[in-house]
Design a protein around this motif. Structure first.
Motif, PDB file in Angstrom:
ATOM      1  N   GLN A 192       1.220   4.300  -2.752  1.00 32.22           N
ATOM      2  CA  GLN A 192       1.160   5.734  -2.429  1.00 32.22           C
ATOM      3  C   GLN A 192       2.384   6.460  -2.978  1.00 32.22           C
ATOM      4  N   ASP A 225       0.829  -1.206   0.000  1.00 28.77           N
ATOM      5  CA  ASP A 225       0.000   0.000   0.000  1.00 28.77           C
ATOM      6  C   ASP A 225       0.864   1.257   0.000  1.00 28.77           C
ATOM      7  N   HIS A 236      -7.107  -0.490 -11.198  1.00 32.75           N
ATOM      8  CA  HIS A 236      -7.977   0.677 -11.118  1.00 32.75           C
ATOM      9  C   HIS A 236      -7.589   1.698 -12.162  1.00 32.75           C
ATOM     10  N   PRO A 271      -3.377   9.467   4.164  1.00 34.56           N
ATOM     11  CA  PRO A 271      -4.492   8.586   4.486  1.00 34.56           C
ATOM     12  C   PRO A 271      -4.282   7.206   3.853  1.00 34.56           C
ATOM     13  N   PRO A 272      -4.751   6.150   4.517  1.00 38.66           N
ATOM     14  CA  PRO A 272      -4.545   4.788   4.004  1.00 38.66           C
ATOM     15  C   PRO A 272      -5.074   4.643   2.570  1.00 38.66           C
ATOM     16  N   LEU A 273      -4.376   3.827   1.809  1.00 36.90           N
ATOM     17  CA  LEU A 273      -4.708   3.642   0.391  1.00 36.90           C
ATOM     18  C   LEU A 273      -6.149   3.155   0.231  1.00 36.90           C
ATOM     19  N   LYS A 274      -6.870   3.806  -0.677  1.00 37.01           N
ATOM     20  CA  LYS A 274      -8.252   3.382  -0.947  1.00 37.01           C
ATOM     21  C   LYS A 274      -8.519   3.702  -2.416  1.00 37.01           C
ATOM     22  N   LEU A 275      -8.317   2.702  -3.274  1.00 32.67           N
ATOM     23  CA  LEU A 275      -8.431   2.970  -4.703  1.00 32.67           C
ATOM     24  C   LEU A 275      -9.842   2.728  -5.235  1.00 32.67           C
ATOM     25  N   ASP A 276     -10.630   1.887  -4.547  1.00 31.24           N
ATOM     26  CA  ASP A 276     -12.035   1.740  -4.956  1.00 31.24           C
ATOM     27  C   ASP A 276     -12.759   3.044  -4.688  1.00 31.24           C
ATOM     28  N   GLU A 277     -13.521   3.492  -5.673  1.00 30.49           N
ATOM     29  CA  GLU A 277     -14.228   4.769  -5.473  1.00 30.49           C
ATOM     30  C   GLU A 277     -15.516   4.560  -4.678  1.00 30.49           C
ATOM     31  N   HIS A 280     -10.927  11.266  -9.094  1.00 30.14           N
ATOM     32  CA  HIS A 280     -10.784  10.133  -8.177  1.00 30.14           C
ATOM     33  C   HIS A 280     -10.573  10.671  -6.760  1.00 30.14           C
ATOM     34  N   PRO A 281     -11.470  10.329  -5.801  1.00 36.62           N
ATOM     35  CA  PRO A 281     -11.401  10.988  -4.489  1.00 36.62           C
ATOM     36  C   PRO A 281     -10.088  10.722  -3.736  1.00 36.62           C
ATOM     37  N   TYR A 282      -9.586   9.476  -3.773  1.00 37.36           N
ATOM     38  CA  TYR A 282      -8.356   9.216  -3.015  1.00 37.36           C
ATOM     39  C   TYR A 282      -7.144   9.912  -3.635  1.00 37.36           C
TER      40      TYR A 282
END
Lengths: 243, 243
Positions: A173, A169, A209, B237-243, A215-217
């Motif tokens: 990043q 992860d 992905h 912030p922790p990885l979050k690739l799913d929207e 994309h929010p992240y």
């Protein structure tokens, strides 16, 4: 141009590619540069491409077409990642020889650079950089990542953060921030991004992905990183050049 | 290679140059790439150089030699920075024409890139990038900095931090961090650094320093910056690739 980065770590592989292609500043288009060859529970191979788009598209098309012909060596039946890199190198030579052979290119640069990473059952993870000449190098414990295309803008952050033991992860990043630095400083690299993580021994291509402007992240870490940089910058000790 | 950066801001000019020259990986030496032409209380001109060392040394030697000949136009008697840039461009053309004229160079690249910044009484600050062809561009309010040499590694941080109103001390910190990123990622750029700040209307060349490996402030901000980067990185912030 293009920017692609791939990382081979103890916990898996990370791939991030932009999707901008340009011929001069007029012909700007979006093309996927991350290609997956997958056999359930047995192998996952990922190719990222930079360079002449006609060359790289032909290479990927030929590799795909040959995957249905079991009589000949192809990416779905080679025994090892080394054989896959060697096959990819042969295909690079074949396409460049074909396209440049007629000498109608003038000064056209038909060359390309490719990254090939993945795992075939029975082996560990492997990652190769295949050159326009068809030869290749392999990532090691000491040098766990490769870049192709506009690699310099995004190199400093990887050099500071990444090592072979970096968790998957965090490595993603780091790759996203490396890409963000490149996007900001070079117009020839552009969104959307195609990204993929491959956990060791998963033999799954599920973690793919596409990252767009909204994309929010990605938006969140771009902002967080930018603000964080400005904040450390503002906390640097006052300039004192006299020793 | 080389990395030099120059900034033209409302409060003054900033110059940072490395000092490594190399021909291949064997011939590595230290040469100053920051050169000052100074007439007390009347003008300060700073030239930074990248490219073929024989070319750049000849250019600087000729410019210095001609400064004692008041009969001809030279850097100490030209009326404006524009005339200085034009004279520098002429000298670039003269040296490259001389050295490449005999056609004994094979594939030798005789070219160089130069930055010229400074102030002549009666004018504001000006900063130029002089190309190997002898033509030149000038920094503006929108684009307050120029880089020559290995410019890409150190560009993202400048793009994030610098604008025309950045105070001189902060701009120097930014240039030092840009240099640090380059030093870490590219072997052909090396310490010591030659740095200089020129406050607007000071007509003084006093603020020059040489920064070596053991320079306490440079060492401190390199460490501070590196640790700061790792700390913002760890706070993402922790990885979050799913929207």
């Amino acid at each position: 141009m293009t920017y692609c980065v791939a990382m081979r770590l103890s916990s898996g592989l990370v791939f991030v590619s932009d999707s901008r292609t340009n011929a001069g500043v007029d012909h700007i288009s979006t093309f996927r540069k991350l290609h997956v060859f997958h056999q359930s529970d047995e192998r996952v191979l990922v190719i990222q491409s930079a360079g002449n788009l006609a060359t790289t598209q032909s290479i990927i098309s030929l590799l795909h077409r040959r995957c249905v012909d079991d009589e000949r060596e192809n990416l779905l039946n080679v025994k090892s990642m080394y054989d896959a890199a060697s096959l990819l190198g042969d295909t690079v030579r074949e396409v460049i020889a074909r396209d440049s052979g007629a000498n109608q290119g003038g000064n056209t640069d038909f060359s390309c650079n490719l990254l090939l990473g993945g795992q075939i059952k029975g082996e560990g993870l492997r990652l190769f950089h295949v050159y326009p000449q068809g030869n290749f190098i392999e990532a090691t414990h000491d040098t766990p990542y490769f870049q192709i295309g506009e690699s310099k803008y995004g190199k400093p952050i990887i050099d500071r953060v990444l090592n072979f033991e970096t968790p998957l992860d965090q490595a993603m990043q780091c790759a996203l921030i490396s890409m963000d630095s490149t996007l900001r400083s070079n117009l020839s690299v552009g969104l959307p991004l195609d990204v993929m993580t491959y956990p060791t021994h998963s033999f799954s291509a599920a973690q793919q992905h596409r990252i767009t402007e909204t994309h929010p992240y990605f938006d969140m870490i771009r902002k967080g990183w930018g603000e964080g940089l400005l904040s450390i910058f503002s906390q640097l000790p006052p300039l004192k050049l006299d020793e």
